[in-house]
Design a protein around this motif. Structure first.
Motif, PDB file in Angstrom:
ATOM      1  N   PHE A  81     -28.533  52.431  -5.720  1.00 21.97           N
ATOM      2  CA  PHE A  81     -27.229  52.383  -6.364  1.00 21.97           C
ATOM      3  C   PHE A  81     -26.735  53.811  -6.551  1.00 21.97           C
ATOM      4  CE2 PHE A  81     -28.535  48.119  -7.849  1.00 21.97           C
ATOM      5  CZ  PHE A  81     -27.394  47.426  -7.483  1.00 21.97           C
ATOM      6  N   ASN A  82     -25.432  53.970  -6.531  1.00 21.99           N
ATOM      7  CA  ASN A  82     -24.845  55.286  -6.736  1.00 21.99           C
ATOM      8  C   ASN A  82     -23.882  55.244  -7.905  1.00 21.99           C
ATOM      9  OD1 ASN A  82     -24.742  58.036  -6.047  1.00 21.99           O
ATOM     10  ND2 ASN A  82     -22.789  57.738  -5.021  1.00 21.99           N
ATOM     11  N   ASP A  83     -22.614  55.173  -7.660  1.00 22.03           N
ATOM     12  CA  ASP A  83     -21.635  55.221  -8.735  1.00 22.03           C
ATOM     13  C   ASP A  83     -21.352  53.814  -9.241  1.00 22.03           C
ATOM     14  OD1 ASP A  83     -19.934  56.475 -10.458  1.00 22.03           O
ATOM     15  OD2 ASP A  83     -18.470  57.067  -8.960  1.00 22.03           O
TER      16      ASP A  83
ATOM     17  N   SER B  68     -20.657  55.121  -1.611  1.00 22.87           N
ATOM     18  CA  SER B  68     -19.581  54.818  -2.556  1.00 22.87           C
ATOM     19  C   SER B  68     -19.699  55.749  -3.743  1.00 22.87           C
ATOM     20  CB  SER B  68     -19.684  53.367  -3.025  1.00 22.87           C
ATOM     21  OG  SER B  68     -19.595  52.498  -1.927  1.00 22.87           O
ATOM     22  N   ASN B  69     -18.600  56.399  -4.062  1.00 23.71           N
ATOM     23  CA  ASN B  69     -18.622  57.435  -5.085  1.00 23.71           C
ATOM     24  C   ASN B  69     -17.261  57.478  -5.767  1.00 23.71           C
ATOM     25  OD1 ASN B  69     -19.927  59.467  -6.456  1.00 23.71           O
ATOM     26  ND2 ASN B  69     -20.278  60.722  -4.662  1.00 23.71           N
ATOM     27  N   GLY B  70     -17.179  58.164  -6.908  1.00 23.67           N
ATOM     28  CA  GLY B  70     -15.904  58.455  -7.553  1.00 23.67           C
ATOM     29  C   GLY B  70     -15.050  57.245  -7.826  1.00 23.67           C
ATOM     30  N   MET B  71     -15.594  56.227  -8.487  1.00 23.76           N
ATOM     31  CA  MET B  71     -14.847  55.005  -8.754  1.00 23.76           C
ATOM     32  C   MET B  71     -13.899  55.180  -9.932  1.00 23.76           C
ATOM     33  SD  MET B  71     -17.948  52.340  -8.288  1.00 23.76           S
ATOM     34  CE  MET B  71     -17.704  51.228  -6.938  1.00 23.76           C
ATOM     35  N   ALA B  72     -12.701  54.563  -9.810  1.00 25.62           N
ATOM     36  CA  ALA B  72     -11.704  54.608 -10.882  1.00 25.62           C
ATOM     37  C   ALA B  72     -10.768  53.424 -10.728  1.00 25.62           C
ATOM     38  CB  ALA B  72     -10.909  55.906 -10.812  1.00 25.62           C
ATOM     39  N   PHE B  73     -10.092  53.075 -11.814  1.00 21.86           N
ATOM     40  CA  PHE B  73      -9.070  52.044 -11.771  1.00 21.86           C
ATOM     41  C   PHE B  73      -7.703  52.683 -11.904  1.00 21.86           C
ATOM     42  CE2 PHE B  73     -12.671  49.438 -13.162  1.00 21.86           C
ATOM     43  CZ  PHE B  73     -12.566  48.401 -12.240  1.00 21.86           C
ATOM     44  N   ALA B  74      -6.749  52.134 -11.169  1.00 18.60           N
ATOM     45  CA  ALA B  74      -5.340  52.506 -11.286  1.00 18.60           C
ATOM     46  C   ALA B  74      -4.582  51.185 -11.305  1.00 18.60           C
ATOM     47  CB  ALA B  74      -4.898  53.375 -10.121  1.00 18.60           C
ATOM     48  N   GLY B  75      -4.214  50.727 -12.500  1.00 13.07           N
ATOM     49  CA  GLY B  75      -3.589  49.410 -12.625  1.00 13.07           C
ATOM     50  C   GLY B  75      -4.566  48.343 -12.190  1.00 13.07           C
TER      51      GLY B  75
ATOM     52  N   SER C   3      -5.788  48.125  -9.200  1.00 16.81           N
ATOM     53  CA  SER C   3      -6.492  48.616  -8.002  1.00 16.81           C
ATOM     54  C   SER C   3      -7.773  49.354  -8.370  1.00 16.81           C
ATOM     55  CB  SER C   3      -5.605  49.589  -7.221  1.00 16.81           C
ATOM     56  OG  SER C   3      -4.481  48.933  -6.699  1.00 16.81           O
ATOM     57  N   LEU C   4      -8.791  49.119  -7.561  1.00 11.47           N
ATOM     58  CA  LEU C   4     -10.022  49.905  -7.631  1.00 11.47           C
ATOM     59  C   LEU C   4      -9.916  50.992  -6.578  1.00 11.47           C
ATOM     60  CD1 LEU C   4     -13.023  50.468  -8.395  1.00 11.47           C
ATOM     61  CD2 LEU C   4     -13.626  48.894  -6.529  1.00 11.47           C
ATOM     62  N   LEU C   5     -10.185  52.217  -6.979  1.00  6.43           N
ATOM     63  CA  LEU C   5     -10.225  53.346  -6.047  1.00  6.43           C
ATOM     64  C   LEU C   5     -11.671  53.802  -5.947  1.00  6.43           C
ATOM     65  CD1 LEU C   5      -7.240  55.259  -7.608  1.00  6.43           C
ATOM     66  CD2 LEU C   5      -7.176  53.910  -5.516  1.00  6.43           C
ATOM     67  N   TRP C   6     -12.105  54.161  -4.754  1.00  3.40           N
ATOM     68  CA  TRP C   6     -13.415  54.770  -4.607  1.00  3.40           C
ATOM     69  C   TRP C   6     -13.411  55.689  -3.401  1.00  3.40           C
ATOM     70  CZ3 TRP C   6     -12.896  49.864  -2.548  1.00  3.40           C
ATOM     71  CH2 TRP C   6     -13.382  49.678  -1.268  1.00  3.40           C
ATOM     72  N   THR C   7     -14.300  56.650  -3.458  1.00  2.00           N
ATOM     73  CA  THR C   7     -14.444  57.609  -2.374  1.00  2.00           C
ATOM     74  C   THR C   7     -15.650  57.229  -1.544  1.00  2.00           C
ATOM     75  OG1 THR C   7     -13.585  59.337  -3.799  1.00  2.00           O
ATOM     76  CG2 THR C   7     -14.786  60.057  -1.849  1.00  2.00           C
ATOM     77  N   CYS C   8     -15.509  57.287  -0.243  1.00  2.00           N
ATOM     78  CA  CYS C   8     -16.658  57.186   0.642  1.00  2.00           C
ATOM     79  C   CYS C   8     -17.023  58.619   0.992  1.00  2.00           C
ATOM     80  CB  CYS C   8     -16.344  56.394   1.902  1.00  2.00           C
ATOM     81  SG  CYS C   8     -17.713  56.448   3.095  1.00  2.00           S
TER      82      CYS C   8
ATOM     83  N   PHE D 118     -10.517  55.020  -0.741  1.00  2.00           N
ATOM     84  CA  PHE D 118     -10.077  53.649  -0.479  1.00  2.00           C
ATOM     85  C   PHE D 118      -9.465  53.051  -1.734  1.00  2.00           C
ATOM     86  CE2 PHE D 118     -13.317  54.389   2.675  1.00  2.00           C
ATOM     87  CZ  PHE D 118     -12.815  53.775   3.809  1.00  2.00           C
ATOM     88  N   ARG D 119      -8.580  52.060  -1.512  1.00  2.00           N
ATOM     89  CA  ARG D 119      -8.003  51.295  -2.612  1.00  2.00           C
ATOM     90  C   ARG D 119      -8.137  49.819  -2.282  1.00  2.00           C
ATOM     91  NH1 ARG D 119      -1.871  51.897  -3.371  1.00  2.00           N
ATOM     92  NH2 ARG D 119      -1.961  50.677  -1.479  1.00  2.00           N
ATOM     93  N   ALA D 120      -8.599  49.052  -3.265  1.00  2.00           N
ATOM     94  CA  ALA D 120      -8.649  47.597  -3.149  1.00  2.00           C
ATOM     95  C   ALA D 120      -7.940  47.040  -4.361  1.00  2.00           C
ATOM     96  CB  ALA D 120     -10.089  47.110  -3.103  1.00  2.00           C
ATOM     97  N   THR D 121      -7.025  46.108  -4.128  1.00  2.00           N
ATOM     98  CA  THR D 121      -6.257  45.530  -5.217  1.00  2.00           C
ATOM     99  C   THR D 121      -6.728  44.100  -5.447  1.00  2.00           C
ATOM    100  OG1 THR D 121      -4.385  46.902  -4.623  1.00  2.00           O
ATOM    101  CG2 THR D 121      -3.928  45.012  -6.026  1.00  2.00           C
ATOM    102  N   SER D 122      -6.909  43.774  -6.737  1.00  2.00           N
ATOM    103  CA  SER D 122      -7.390  42.455  -7.109  1.00  2.00           C
ATOM    104  C   SER D 122      -6.695  42.022  -8.387  1.00  2.00           C
ATOM    105  CB  SER D 122      -8.903  42.497  -7.319  1.00  2.00           C
ATOM    106  OG  SER D 122      -9.350  41.270  -7.843  1.00  2.00           O
TER     107      SER D 122
END
Length: 179
Positions: free
Chosen positions: A102-104, A151-158, A160-165, A172-176
């Motif tokens: 596991f990482n972030d 997977s690194n640097g996870m954050a939420f923006a509204g 959307s989940l943002l994470w860095t590869c 990347f951004r994934a919206t749910s």
């Protein structure tokens, strides 16, 4: 502008995941490559290790003050910050050959956890959704995405989940609707 100052005189191998514990009024972090967890008390200026064991890529704080530790191939619960505190197993994921560890990790607004991994190679790895146990249901883990590299640097923006590869140096951004 103020000058940044170190909070510890110790040099860490790979310090990450700073998390403020408002209940204890402590800053917590992991030194991943050393396999230790640390806390800093701004009232005293002291820092100390409170866990030593398998590498912890990330951790989250539960409502009762316990920590969920996302280690190499399992998730465990650490109920308190005493150096001799035992961990309680939650989930074993050692059968996932796509990950090194596991990482972030990040807690979601709904109380679940999203956990990224370091892939076994550049094309593997993933991000998992962990739903903690309740009185009626056991802890559940679902792999949301494969092939996320590191997977690194996870954050939420509204919503959307943002994470860095870190492998591809891509954000990347994934919206749910809910996590």
């Amino acid at each position: 502008m103020p000058t940044p100052e170190p909070i510890s005189k110790r040099t860490f191998k790979l310090a990450e995941n700073p998390l403020w514990d408002s209940r204890r009024k402590l800053l917590l972090w992991t030194d991943i490559d050393d396999g230790t967890l640390w806390h800093y008390d701004p009232a005293t200026g002291e820092s100390a290790s409170f866990y030593a064991g398998p590498k912890v890529g990330g951790f989250t704080l539960e409502d009762d003050g316990a920590l969920l530790l996302f280690r190499v191939d399992d998730i465990v619960r650490l109920a308190d910050l005493r150096a001799d505190a035992a961990v309680a197993p939650i989930l074993d994921v050692s059968n996932d050959a796509t990950m090194k560890r596991f990482n972030d990790v990040i807690a979601t607004p709904t109380g679940n956890v999203l956990a990224g991994t370091i892939g076994a190679d550049n094309e593997s790895g993933g991000i998992y959704h962990i739903k903690p146990a309740t009185a009626d249901t056991p802890t559940a883990i679902t792999k949301l995405w494969d092939g996320t590299g590191i997977s690194n640097g996870m954050a939420f923006a509204g919503s959307s989940l943002l994470w860095t590869c870190s492998t591809t140096r891509t954000i990347f951004r994934a919206t749910s609707a809910s996590t």
